[in-house]
Every structure is written in structure tokens, then in C-alpha cells.
Design a protein around this motif. Structure first.
Motif, short mmCIF file in Angstrom:
data_model
loop_
_atom_site.label_atom_id
_atom_site.label_comp_id
_atom_site.label_asym_id
_atom_site.label_seq_id
_atom_site.Cartn_x
_atom_site.Cartn_y
_atom_site.Cartn_z
N ASN A 117 -65.99 198.00 62.96
CA ASN A 117 -65.92 198.17 62.24
C ASN A 117 -64.87 197.51 61.66
O ASN A 117 -64.24 197.33 60.60
CB ASN A 117 -65.92 199.86 61.90
CG ASN A 117 -67.48 200.10 61.85
OD1 ASN A 117 -68.60 199.33 61.54
ND2 ASN A 117 -68.04 201.05 62.04
N LYS A 118 -63.35 198.25 62.59
CA LYS A 118 -62.24 197.44 62.08
C LYS A 118 -61.89 196.18 61.87
O LYS A 118 -61.58 194.97 61.11
CB LYS A 118 -60.98 198.29 62.86
CG LYS A 118 -61.23 199.53 62.51
CD LYS A 118 -60.05 200.10 64.06
CE LYS A 118 -59.33 201.21 63.15
NZ LYS A 118 -60.54 202.62 63.35
N ALA A 119 -62.59 195.43 62.99
CA ALA A 119 -62.98 194.21 63.02
C ALA A 119 -63.39 193.14 61.88
O ALA A 119 -63.16 192.12 61.02
CB ALA A 119 -63.69 192.89 63.85
N GLU A 120 -64.22 193.73 60.86
CA GLU A 120 -65.14 193.77 60.50
C GLU A 120 -64.37 193.58 58.43
O GLU A 120 -63.95 192.70 58.25
CB GLU A 120 -66.29 194.40 59.33
CG GLU A 120 -66.97 193.89 58.90
CD GLU A 120 -68.41 194.61 58.24
OE1 GLU A 120 -69.30 194.21 57.99
OE2 GLU A 120 -68.83 195.57 58.62
N ARG A 121 -63.34 194.15 58.92
CA ARG A 121 -62.77 194.65 57.69
C ARG A 121 -61.96 194.48 57.81
O ARG A 121 -61.22 193.45 56.23
CB ARG A 121 -61.99 196.47 57.64
CG ARG A 121 -61.41 196.84 55.87
CD ARG A 121 -59.98 197.73 57.17
NE ARG A 121 -58.93 197.37 55.99
CZ ARG A 121 -57.85 197.86 56.04
NH1 ARG A 121 -57.40 199.00 56.58
NH2 ARG A 121 -56.59 198.27 55.16
N MET A 122 -61.19 193.44 58.57
CA MET A 122 -60.18 192.59 58.77
C MET A 122 -60.32 191.68 58.71
O MET A 122 -59.96 190.68 57.46
CB MET A 122 -58.97 192.92 60.14
CG MET A 122 -58.30 194.16 60.67
SD MET A 122 -57.55 194.32 59.16
CE MET A 122 -56.18 193.29 59.06
N ALA A 123 -61.88 191.06 58.73
CA ALA A 123 -62.63 189.00 59.27
C ALA A 123 -62.59 189.29 56.81
O ALA A 123 -61.94 188.54 56.91
CB ALA A 123 -64.12 189.46 59.44
N SER A 124 -62.74 190.77 56.49
CA SER A 124 -63.51 191.08 55.38
C SER A 124 -61.75 190.30 54.46
O SER A 124 -61.88 189.84 53.33
CB SER A 124 -63.92 191.82 55.03
OG SER A 124 -65.36 192.59 55.08
N GLU A 125 -60.82 191.29 54.88
CA GLU A 125 -60.28 190.53 54.61
C GLU A 125 -59.55 189.69 54.09
O GLU A 125 -59.14 188.93 52.48
CB GLU A 125 -58.49 192.16 55.41
CG GLU A 125 -58.91 193.24 54.52
CD GLU A 125 -58.27 193.93 53.57
OE1 GLU A 125 -57.96 193.29 52.34
OE2 GLU A 125 -58.94 195.22 52.68
#
Length: 641
Positions: free
Chosen positions: A430-438
Motif C-alpha cells: 500500500n505504501k509502495a502504491e502511494r509512492m508510485a502514485s506520487e
């Protein structure tokens, strides 16, 4: 005889034209000389002589090899991570501002930089086109002796190559467009003043639409031609006024943009180090050279100096040979000016992106200094080579490093995807997804970001979302093989078990959401709580404690080295525990296999450190050469040498 009649006819026709525009007879001789000069120029606008062609060929062969082997375009691609989609909506976004056409073209051409040979060819071809246009313009102004000067833009572009973030492709296409339009105007060259003005205005409008602020180079060249060669001051004034009015009108009635962008859009003036001067040199060289060469010729300065001081009187410094001396000196100077440290930093980024971990470490070993992003890649490579806790302190490091997992100071724009990759490997999906979205918000739909989001949503079993990102990825260039491979997973024709890396990360995946805490230790503890066999999270946690000099926490985690089946304590951990044993009573290390070499090295370090009697500055300098790669040194001085 026929040529003489033709020459006389041209002069008579010129006289009639002069009468039509109201010229006085006292300018007749000047006009005749001007026409004769123009006729001599027309005779020189032929194919270059064989030796000139050979010289240019050698220059661009050297330039191609320089781009291919010294620069390596693939490093530029990994540094800028360019965005490009083949969809209409992506293209239409570029039409909202002047210059969008060439920005789109530059984004397209940037995709070829990922292939070393093709990228080198593209850069060399565009540079050759720039120099060819410059050669035409210089000959149109000054004659047949400036083929060497036309190569100067290539030299400026070569100097800019060691900055892998320099906007090279947009610089090339915009500079080429301005020079090509200038050459087109000079080649049309209507005798009628009204037709020349109309031609100029049409070309100016088209060029402003596709190249924005680069029209000023076009205006400068065409204006100088009218001012110096045609001697038509009114046309020059019209050109100058048009260049001021057209951007203002475009801003007021067509484009929604700031007035500054209306006049300077797409002019790549970088305001740091020497790259600002490189851009200035690229854009000002031709107008300045035209003006200076005209003044030298107009007032016969070169001829006067040659007669007075006997310049170029010796055979070995005559002008035909002088250009080769200058060329050789410039090539040698270029090699010494090239910043190989910047290249190695770019190599670390490129090899980490392509998971060539041995090459990451080879490039890092040749670096004199590190930035935090580089050290992040080096740590990543050390982990994948199973040497993280053995050699981490061999590289430049100080106790403020956060491994780029802490976000108290905000999200670093150019490293969001690196952080996403680390979190992804540790199971923090989930945190990886947030950073990829950023990263996507900051950098756009780049192929690397889209691939990461596809894999994240596959692991989350969000197949519809993964399919949407896959559809966008299919609109990029040169990613068909990857898209085809993972499309079978999305369509349930394959399972995660067929992809070992995905299966491994799926087993490490965090099962519980943790809200709001992005500190290093908390993230890594979450990973170990979810799966105590998460070796990457464990080694990063131990390294975090080492950097923070928290020896007690390392001691509390020693049992996990047995759990994870390490063959004894890694070198840096053993060094840390020997320090702790020296400082704290009751620390027993008998059950751990600490080598005799590490123990004897600790004893030697301790004795030498004590010999400096508390003078830390002298101790740091005296111990650096022998102990600079040990944790003993880092712990005592807070950084590596």
C-alpha cells in the motif's frame, strides 16, 4: 564573354531596382559591390570541397563515438525517465502552449535514448542537421571559409553532454527549427521588399507556434541579413516589431500563459554552473559571429593585421592548417572538461533501474562523492549481493542518512519511484502504491511507473485497476514484450506462482494497514511483524540502527541472525558488538562466531585511538586510511572519511 554580359545585365537591373526604391546615385558603387559580393556567395553555395566533406565526416564520426562510448545515451534516459504516449489526449496537451509540437517531438525522440546505439545516432544526426543549417547561414553571409565555424554549435552540445539532466533533445529540435527557418528565409530571398516581409511574417507565425521563444534566434539572423547585407533598415525594424508583438498577441488572445513564458518558452537557459553559458553560446554564437565577421570584413581588420604584423606568414600556421590545430585542441579539451563524476552518478541510477547490481557497485567504487539517492541505490545493490552488513561503511556515509524511507521533510520529487521500489520489495504494497502514485503525479505516465503500478495492483488482486494501467502502458513505446508477459497474469491465464519474484513479495505482503507512520524503524518493524523471514527488512533495520549508532537495539536483534541462518555475525555487526562489549558490562558474544581478524583489528583501532588522547580531529585524520571502511571509525566520528 557571356558571363561578363550577364554580370552587366545584373548590375543594370540592380540600378533599375535601386531607382524604384528611391536610392540616390551616390550609393551606386556600394550597390554594385554588394551585388558582386552576393553573386560570389551564390557561387560558393555548392557542395563542399572533398577535403571539407572529409573533415566534417571525421568530426561527426568522432562526435558519434563520443556520444556512444563516453556519454552513453541510455544513462540520460534513466536520469530523465521521459514520458511519452501514442494517444491523442497526450498529444493534445502539448497544444495548449506555443512550442508544444516540438516538445512532443522531443518526448518521442527521448524514447530512443534507452538504446545506446540508436540514441547516439539520433543525437549525432540532429547535431549534424544543426551544423549544416549553420553552415548554410554562415556561407550566405560571409562566403566559403567558415565551414569550421559552423561546427562550433556541435562543440557546445558536446560540452553539455556530461549533464544528464540537461534538456538536450528539446534544445536540439528547437535550435534546429530556428536555424532551418532562418536558412529557408535566406534561400527564398525575394528581391521585392513586401514579399520578403510577408514571407518573414508567415515563417515567424509558424515558428512561434512550434518553437515558442526560439523565434528570437530566427529574428536575429534574418534581421542581421536585412541590416548588413540588404541594407534595408525599414525591413529590419518591421522584423523587430513583429517579434515583440506576436508573442504578446498570442498571450492575450490565444494561449493562457504568463507573459514571461510567451517570450522565453522553450529557451533552455539553465541557471546553474556552466550550462547557462552553454545555452547562451548555442543561441548567440551565430548572430554574434555574423556581426563580428561582417565588421572585420567591412573594415578590413584581418587584412590590415596580416600586412602589419605578418600574421599566418609561416607555413605551419596558415589558416587551412590552423583550423586542424584548433580542432585537435578542442577535442582534447572536451575530454578533460567532461565530468566523469556526473557520468558515474548517472551510471549508478541507470544500473539500479535495470537491476545490474554488480555494475552499480563498480560505478560507485569510482565515485569521489555521493548524494543520498546514489547511496540508496548502493545500499540496494549491496543487499542484492549479500554484502550489505559487510561493506556498507566502505562508502561515504554520515549519521543523517535516512535510507529515503522517512518523509518528515516531504516527498523527494526525483526519488519517489526509488522509494516505491524499496517498499514494494519489502512487502509494503500500500505504501509502495502511494509512492508510485506520487511519482506518477510528479513525472507523468512513464513506463517504469506504470509497470510498478501494474505489479502492485496484481498483488492486491485489483485486476481491473491493473488492466487500466496496462492499457496505458500499451500506448508507450518499446514495452510490448513486458505488456504481453504480464497480460496473461491479469487475464488469469497464469498465476503468481509462475512469477517467482511476485510470489516472493506476495509472501512478504503486509496484512494490516498502518496509518500515518512513515518512519524508517516503524516501516521495517511492520515488515518483520508480518513476516519474520523478511531478510531485506531485517538487514535494512540493522543498518538503520548502525547509522543511528543504536548498539543496544542491534544487540536485542542478534537472535534473528540465527533465525535467518546467517553464518556468524556480519562484519559491521560484529564490530558494533565489540564496541558495545567494551562500553557496557554484561554483553556476552561467546555464542557468536566473531573472527579473530575482526577482534585483532578492534584492538589495534582502540589502542591507536587512545593514543591521540581525545584529539578527535587528529584521530579522524590518522585512522582514516587503515580503518575508514570499518564501523569502528563511523561510530567514533559520525561519518566515513
Amino acid at each position: 564573354m557571356g558571363n561578363l554580359k550577364k554580370s552587366n545585365l545584373n548590375i543594370n537591373n540592380a540600378g533599375r531596382r535601386r531607382d524604384k526604391v528611391g536610392s540616390t546615385s551616390r550609393h551606386g558603387k556600394a550597390t554594385n559591390r554588394l551585388l558582386q559580393f552576393e553573386q560570389s556567395l551564390d557561387n560558393t553555395l555548392l557542395l563542399p570541397r572533398p577535403w571539407t566533406s572529409a573533415f566534417w565526416g571525421c568530426c561527426f564520426i568522432i562526435y558519434f563515438l563520443f556520444i556512444l562510448f563516453i556519454v552513453n545515451p541510455a544513462l540520460r534516459y534513466s536520469t530523465i525517465n521521459p514520458e511519452f504516449l501514442t494517444t491523442y489526449w497526450f498529444f493534445s496537451d502539448f497544444l495548449n502552449l506555443p512550442g508544444g509540437i516540438l516538445e512532443y517531438l522531443a518526448a518521442f525522440l527521448n524514447q530512443f535514448l534507452q538504446f545506446q546505439w540508436i540514441g547516439a545516432f539520433v543525437i549525432t544526426f540532429l547535431t549534424f542537421a544543426v551544423c549544416a543549417c549553420a553552415l548554410f547561414i554562415l556561407r550566405k553571409f560571409t562566403g566559403n571559409w567558415h565551414s569550421f565555424a559552423a561546427l562550433i554549435p556541435a562543440y557546445f552540445l558536446a560540452v553539455a553532454q556530461d549533464s544528464y539532466s540537461y534538456p538536450l533533445m528539446i534544445t536540439l529540435v528547437t535550435l534546429l527549427s530556428a536555424l532551418a527557418f532562418s536558412a529557408l528565409y535566406l534561400s527564398i530571398n525575394f528581391e521585392n521588399m513586401i514579399l520578403r516581409i510577408i514571407t518573414f511574417l508567415i515563417l515567424l507565425l509558424i515558428l512561434y507556434f512550434i518553437a515558442a521563444g526560439n523565434i528570437f534566434l530566427f529574428v536575429a539572423i534574418c534581421g542581421l541579413y536585412e541590416l548588413l547585407i540588404k541594407r534595408n533598415y525599414m525591413v529590419f525594424t518591421v522584423f523587430l516589431c513583429a517579434s515583440i508583438i506576436i508573442p504578446l498577441m498570442a498571450k492575450e488572445y490565444y494561449y493562457a500563459m504568463h507573459i514571461h513564458d510567451a517570450y522565453t518558452g522553450l529557451i533552455p537557459f539553465y541557471h546553474f554552473e556552466r550550462y547557462e553559458y552553454i545555452s547562451l553560446g548555442l543561441y548567440l554564437f551565430i548572430p554574434v559571429f555574423l556581426l563580428v565577421s561582417y565588421l572585420l570584413r567591412r573594415y578590413s581588420i584581418i587584412s590590415t593585421l596580416r600586412r602589419k604584423y605578418h600574421l599566418f606568414s609561416r607555413s605551419f600556421i596558415k589558416p587551412p592548417l590552423l583550423k586542424y590545430y584548433i580542432f585537435s585542441a578542442l577535442v582534447i579539451l572536451l575530454f578533460f572538461m567532461f565530468d566523469f563524476q556526473h557520468k558515474r552518478l548517472a551510471e549508478v541510477t541507470h544500473y539500479a533501474r535495470t537491476e545490474q547490481w554488480d555494475n552499480v557497485l563498480d560505478s560507485a567504487d569510482a565515485l569521489d562523492s555521493f548524494d543520498p539517492a546514489t547511496y540508496t541505490d548502493v545500499i540496494h545493490a549491496l543487499y542484492h549481493r549479500d554484502t550489505l552488513l559487510f561493506t556498507a561503511f566502505k562508502y561515504p556515509l554520515y549519521n543523517k542518512y535516512q535510507l529515503w524511507l522517512g518523509f518528515r521533510e516531504g516527498i523527494p520529487i526525483d526519488r519517489a519511484l526509488k522509494i516505491s521500489g524499496l517498499l514494494f520489495e519489502m512487502g509494503q504494497i500500500n505504501k509502495a502504491e502511494r509512492m508510485a502514485s506520487e511519482a506518477m503525479e510528479l513525472n507523468g505516465y512513464t513506463a517504469d511507473i506504470l509497470k510498478k503500478l501494474v505489479l502492485i495492483n496484481i498483488l492486491k488482486h485489483e485486476f481491473n485497476t491493473a488492466r487500466q494501467f496496462m492499457n496505458i502502458l500499451s500506448k508507450t513505446l518499446f514495452n510490448d514484450a513486458w505488456t504481453s508477459e504480464y497480460s496473461t497474469l491479469i487475464s488469469n491465464n497464469k498465476s503468481i506462482n509462475d512469477f517467482p519474484e511476485l510470489e516472493r513479495i506476495h509472501a512478504l505482503r503486509i496484512k494490516t494497514d498502518y496509518v500515518g507512520n512513515y518512519e524508517n524503524e516503524a516501516i521495517l518493524d511492520q515488515c518483520l511483524d508480518a513476516n519474520s523471514g523478511n531478510k531485506m527488512a531485517f538487514e535494512y533495520l540493522i543498518l538503520h540502527y548502525l547509522i543511528k549508532r543504536d548498539l543496544g537495539s542491534i544487540y536485542n536483534h542478534l537472535f534473528m541472525f540465527d533465525t535467518l541462518e546467517y553464518d556468524g555475525l556480519p562484519a559491521h555487526v560484529a564490530e558494533a558488538m565489540l564496541l558495545l562489549q567494551k562500553m557496557r558490562d554484561g554483553v556476552s558474544l561467546e555464542q557468536y562466531n566473531i573472527s579473530k581478524t575482526t577482534e585483532s583489528r578492534f584492538t589495534e583501532f582502540h589502542n591507536k585511538f587512545m593514543s591521540y588522547r581525545g584529539d578527535l580531529e587528529k584521530a579522524a585524520a590518522g585512522l582514516a586510511s587503515k580503518f575508514g571502511d570499518t564501523y569502528f571509525y563511523f561510530y567514533m566520528f559520525g561519518s566515513t572519511p
